[in-house]
Design an enzyme around this catalytic site. Sequence first.
Site, mmCIF file in Angstrom:
data_model
loop_
_atom_site.group_PDB
_atom_site.id
_atom_site.type_symbol
_atom_site.label_atom_id
_atom_site.label_comp_id
_atom_site.label_asym_id
_atom_site.label_seq_id
_atom_site.Cartn_x
_atom_site.Cartn_y
_atom_site.Cartn_z
ATOM 1 N N ASP A 71 0.821 -1.215 0.000
ATOM 2 C CA ASP A 71 0.000 0.000 0.000
ATOM 3 C C ASP A 71 0.854 1.263 0.000
ATOM 4 O O ASP A 71 2.084 1.218 0.174
ATOM 5 C CB ASP A 71 -0.964 -0.012 1.200
ATOM 6 C CG ASP A 71 -0.294 -0.381 2.521
ATOM 7 O OD1 ASP A 71 0.951 -0.405 2.587
ATOM 8 O OD2 ASP A 71 -1.013 -0.645 3.497
ATOM 9 N N ASN A 140 -7.758 -2.870 13.999
ATOM 10 C CA ASN A 140 -9.137 -3.175 13.605
ATOM 11 C C ASN A 140 -9.192 -4.361 12.636
ATOM 12 O O ASN A 140 -10.214 -4.615 12.021
ATOM 13 C CB ASN A 140 -9.806 -1.937 12.992
ATOM 14 C CG ASN A 140 -9.080 -1.447 11.743
ATOM 15 O OD1 ASN A 140 -8.132 -2.061 11.285
ATOM 16 N ND2 ASN A 140 -9.531 -0.320 11.218
ATOM 17 N N HIS A 142 -7.243 -4.686 9.927
ATOM 18 C CA HIS A 142 -6.906 -4.412 8.524
ATOM 19 C C HIS A 142 -5.602 -5.085 8.122
ATOM 20 O O HIS A 142 -4.720 -5.313 8.936
ATOM 21 C CB HIS A 142 -6.925 -2.904 8.208
ATOM 22 C CG HIS A 142 -5.816 -2.075 8.736
ATOM 23 N ND1 HIS A 142 -6.039 -0.880 9.396
ATOM 24 C CD2 HIS A 142 -4.473 -2.212 8.678
ATOM 25 C CE1 HIS A 142 -4.870 -0.350 9.708
ATOM 26 N NE2 HIS A 142 -3.909 -1.133 9.299
ATOM 27 N N GLU A 147 -9.517 -1.893 4.956
ATOM 28 C CA GLU A 147 -10.195 -1.560 6.205
ATOM 29 C C GLU A 147 -11.467 -2.401 6.366
ATOM 30 O O GLU A 147 -11.991 -2.937 5.377
ATOM 31 C CB GLU A 147 -10.566 -0.071 6.187
ATOM 32 C CG GLU A 147 -9.365 0.871 6.213
ATOM 33 C CD GLU A 147 -8.775 1.071 7.605
ATOM 34 O OE1 GLU A 147 -8.740 0.105 8.404
ATOM 35 O OE2 GLU A 147 -8.340 2.202 7.879
HETATM 36 C C1 GLP Z 1 -0.645 0.327 8.817
HETATM 37 C C2 GLP Z 1 -0.298 -0.355 7.471
HETATM 38 C C3 GLP Z 1 -0.437 -1.839 7.567
HETATM 39 C C4 GLP Z 1 0.138 -2.284 8.895
HETATM 40 C C5 GLP Z 1 -0.777 -1.837 9.994
HETATM 41 C C6 GLP Z 1 -0.259 -2.128 11.389
HETATM 42 O O1 GLP Z 1 -1.553 1.341 8.743
HETATM 43 N N1 GLP Z 1 -1.001 0.116 6.315
HETATM 44 O O2 GLP Z 1 0.188 -2.463 6.458
HETATM 45 O O3 GLP Z 1 0.245 -3.676 8.941
HETATM 46 O O4 GLP Z 1 -1.168 -0.495 9.829
HETATM 47 O O5 GLP Z 1 0.774 -1.272 11.709
HETATM 48 P P1 GLP Z 1 1.727 -1.497 12.951
HETATM 49 O O6 GLP Z 1 2.614 -2.628 12.578
HETATM 50 O O7 GLP Z 1 2.478 -0.216 13.088
HETATM 51 O O8 GLP Z 1 0.867 -1.823 14.121
#
Ligand code: GLP
Length: 246
Positions: A71, A140, A142, A147
Amino acid sequence: MVIKMKIIKAKDYNDMSRKAANIISAQVIMKPDCVLGLATGSTPVGTYAQLVDWYNKGDLDFSGITTVNLDEYKGLTKENDQSYYYFMHEHLFGKVNVKPERTFLPDGTEPDSDKACSDYNKVIADVGGVDLQLLGLGHNGHIGFNEPSEIFEAETHCVDLTESTIKANQRFFASIDEVPRQAYTMGIKTIMQAKKILVVVSGADKAAIVKEAFFGPITPKVPASVLQLHNDVTVVADEAALSELK
Ligand code: GLP
């Protein structure tokens, strides 16, 4: 339905990172021209640091690989230190011998969402699919920026980030107003078509979503729950993230 999800328990964040890096390095050694699907967020930072360390010791060669990231924020330039392009260069691409022209992310600077998404779908098709997809897990549920929703979006699409994701990612920006409201993300079908999937999860704040996503109902309201239907998923999680499981 046979659930083949493997859950590997790590002691802590460092142990999770080393175990995940071992799995990625095995992939690169077994198939030096593999396609790696890569993730951002804070969770994989230690995994990338371990891969860089092994590369520096001469144990790994990334010269044949291709990467496709999950992404990118819509509207952030490559030079913006919060873009996922910048993140990947800071943590991996700028530190190993992957060929820059073989690293792909959605183009966050393309204002035309349809074009950005169809261009990225073409990139994914042209590289021939993903051998190993690395994923983090949002609070959440994702994955990438898929989402919670009423439907599973199949291919690359533009998403409106949820309030909880904007708040979660606020820590990286000077203020909440600077957090982009939209992103381009690989879709669920593309993620599910990866031959292997590796999920990294750390911390007690992820314990509830680990239980819900991997042991609850399969629903687009918890996007990661779809991974229960993939036949080669490995979750590497630390004890804190697994603390709600029996
Ligand atoms: C972000 C990214 C995801 C990631 C997630 C968790 O917003 N777009 O690819 O896996 O949120 O992030 P973190 O590893 O900082 O908890």
